[in-house]
Write an enzyme that holds these catalytic residues in place. Structure first.
Site, PDB file in Angstrom:
ATOM      1  N   CYS A 240       0.966  -1.272  -0.152  1.00 53.39           N
ATOM      2  CA  CYS A 240      -0.015  -0.036  -0.026  1.00 53.39           C
ATOM      3  C   CYS A 240       0.873   1.400   0.097  1.00 53.39           C
ATOM      4  CB  CYS A 240      -0.882   0.046   1.179  1.00 53.39           C
ATOM      5  SG  CYS A 240      -2.167   1.359   1.075  1.00 53.39           S
TER       6      CYS A 240
ATOM      7  N   THR B 216     -26.528   1.375  10.958  1.00 55.22           N
ATOM      8  CA  THR B 216     -27.526   1.198   9.900  1.00 55.22           C
ATOM      9  C   THR B 216     -28.324   2.506   9.655  1.00 55.22           C
ATOM     10  OG1 THR B 216     -29.102  -0.131   9.403  1.00 55.22           O
ATOM     11  CG2 THR B 216     -29.133   0.357  11.576  1.00 55.22           C
TER      12      THR B 216
ATOM     13  N   THR C 164     -31.527   1.086   5.119  1.00 61.31           N
ATOM     14  CA  THR C 164     -32.021   1.183   3.627  1.00 61.31           C
ATOM     15  C   THR C 164     -31.012   0.067   3.164  1.00 61.31           C
ATOM     16  OG1 THR C 164     -30.121   2.503   3.332  1.00 61.31           O
ATOM     17  CG2 THR C 164     -32.100   3.728   3.708  1.00 61.31           C
TER      18      THR C 164
ATOM     19  N   THR D 147     -31.439  -4.273   8.570  1.00 63.07           N
ATOM     20  CA  THR D 147     -30.317  -5.021   7.783  1.00 63.07           C
ATOM     21  C   THR D 147     -29.366  -5.634   8.771  1.00 63.07           C
ATOM     22  OG1 THR D 147     -29.013  -3.012   8.054  1.00 63.07           O
ATOM     23  CG2 THR D 147     -30.397  -3.047   6.163  1.00 63.07           C
TER      24      THR D 147
END
Length: 400
Positions: A45, A294, A297, A306
């Site tokens: 990275c 959450t 949606t 969810t």
């Protein structure tokens, strides 16, 4: 900027990173940045390595050390083995690795120093996953950069599919995927209410099936080819060492890590807090926030619970690192995570440097960018917790 799509999480993340790098602790500031470079380099990275090179010099680090690992003091070089294992195969960590670093001598580590180093290593291995998973890398005209640009806050409500100008039949397929997922979640919730108690043996069998199946979940030839830039390669020893599937047929495999035997809540958290005050609290807050985050949606649907989907993602990451929850039915993973999502999760969690833009756009094609970033936050934290659990368990075994 990308984490800012989820402000509640970003606040926790910054508090933790600030404590790790800038607040009082057993390690001097320049060593912390050097450890960050060592960790990020394991996943090639260059974005994080380059950033911490600058920070290392700013806090008075010796420029000579930036020529490579062999120019750093032996004490830091001794971290190489545990850095390598934590990054790629954390289940191999034993109390002997801990003992080797803590043994008396000129280059020995104190337990407090080692805990801080282990948290830094796991933090930056996981952050490298996030960087590659969201395409946050150098500009394309820089060496090692990618064409995959991170989603901007303005685009957070659009989906990658809509930006790529996907044709109408593909768009219809993507919408159908959302409906299928919604239906499966509903069915699973109903089954949970009706299903008779499942035996522990059956639960274990379901986990082993999922673990075996994860062997087949590997990226196709569509893999980004990364030749290591010299400024990253110089911090890596044994570059060939990488993630190896936890369960290979016909090979001796380590035993599955039963999450209940060594949990973050009961064991890891208290050990860190005892040896490195405050950081345990912040890590715990960060794990909790991302696990419970959450907006109710899913793509174009609102008012959706969810939790089942978030748990499937978290537990699948732990599954590919060999961690099993006795009380979790791993059939849910198969029901809720499509193959393209599994490939993306495993790539980002296990060998993030191989992530491509195509993988990002091909899972959940009708979901918003912000939802895909949310997946990456779950991956980052689940991966970090998995590696920390293996490391902290080894320390506990060393101490007892």
């Amino acid at each position: 900027m990308v984490m800012g799509l989820h402000p509640e999480y970003l606040t926790c993340f910054w508090k933790t990173q600030y404590l790790l790098l800038r607040m009082d602790g057993p390690l001097p500031y320049y060593k912390r940045h050097y450890i960050a470079m060592m960790a990020a380099a394991r996943h090639q990275c260059s974005y994080l390595v380059g950033f911490h090179m600058g920070e290392f010099l700013q806090v008075g680090g010796n420029p000579e050390w930036l020529r490579g690992l062999q120019y750093a003091p032996q004490k830091l070089r001794n971290l190489n083995e545990i850095n390598k294992i934590l990054a790629h195969r954390p289940w191999l960590i034993t109390k002997e690795h801990i003992e080797a670093l803590l043994k008396t001598g000129d280059n020995s580590w104190s337990l407090a120093e080692l805990i801080q180093a282990l948290v830094l290593l796991t933090h930056y291995h996981s952050l490298a996953s996030f960087v590659f998973g969201c395409g946050i890398n150098l500009e394309t005209d820089h060496e090692g950069g990618h064409v995959f640009q991170p989603p901007s806050p303005r685009s957070c409500d659009s989906s990658p599919a809509s930006e790529d100008g996907v044709n109408s039949s593909s768009s219809a397929d993507a919408m159908e995927e959302v409906e299928v997922l919604m239906e499966r979640m509903k069915l699973l919730q109903e089954c949970q209410l009706e299903e008779e108690a499942v035996t522990q043996e059956e639960m274990e069998t379901r986990f082993e099936m999922e673990k075996r199946e994860s062997l087949l979940v590997t990226p196709s030839v569509d893999i980004a080819d990364h030749s290591l830039p010299p400024n990253v390669l110089c911090f890596v020893e044994d570059p060939e060492f990488g993630y190896k599937d936890f369960t290979r047929r016909g090979e001796q495999t380590p035993p599955t890590f039963r999450a209940q035997d060594y949990t973050w809540e009961d064991h890891g958290y208290s050990l860190i807090n005892r040896l490195y005050p405050d950081v345990g609290q912040l890590l715990d807050e960060k794990f909790q926030v991302v696990y419970n985050l959450t907006y109710n949606t899913i793509a174009m649907h609102s008012g959706v619970d969810t939790s089942m989907l978030r748990r499937a993602i978290w537990n699948y990451v732990h599954c590919v690192f060999g961690i099993r929850y006795d009380d979790y039915d791993y059939r849910e993973v198969n029901q809720l995570l499509e193959r393209s999502l599994k490939i993306y999760i495993k790539t980002v969690a296990c060998y993030p440097e191989k992530t491509t833009k195509r993988m990002y756009t091909h899972f959940w094609r009708h979901f918003k960018h912000s939802e895909k970033v949310h997946v990456n936050l779950l991956l980052l934290e689940a991966r970090m917790q998995a590696a920390l659990l293996y490391a902290l368990r080894a320390i506990t075994r060393y101490m007892t």
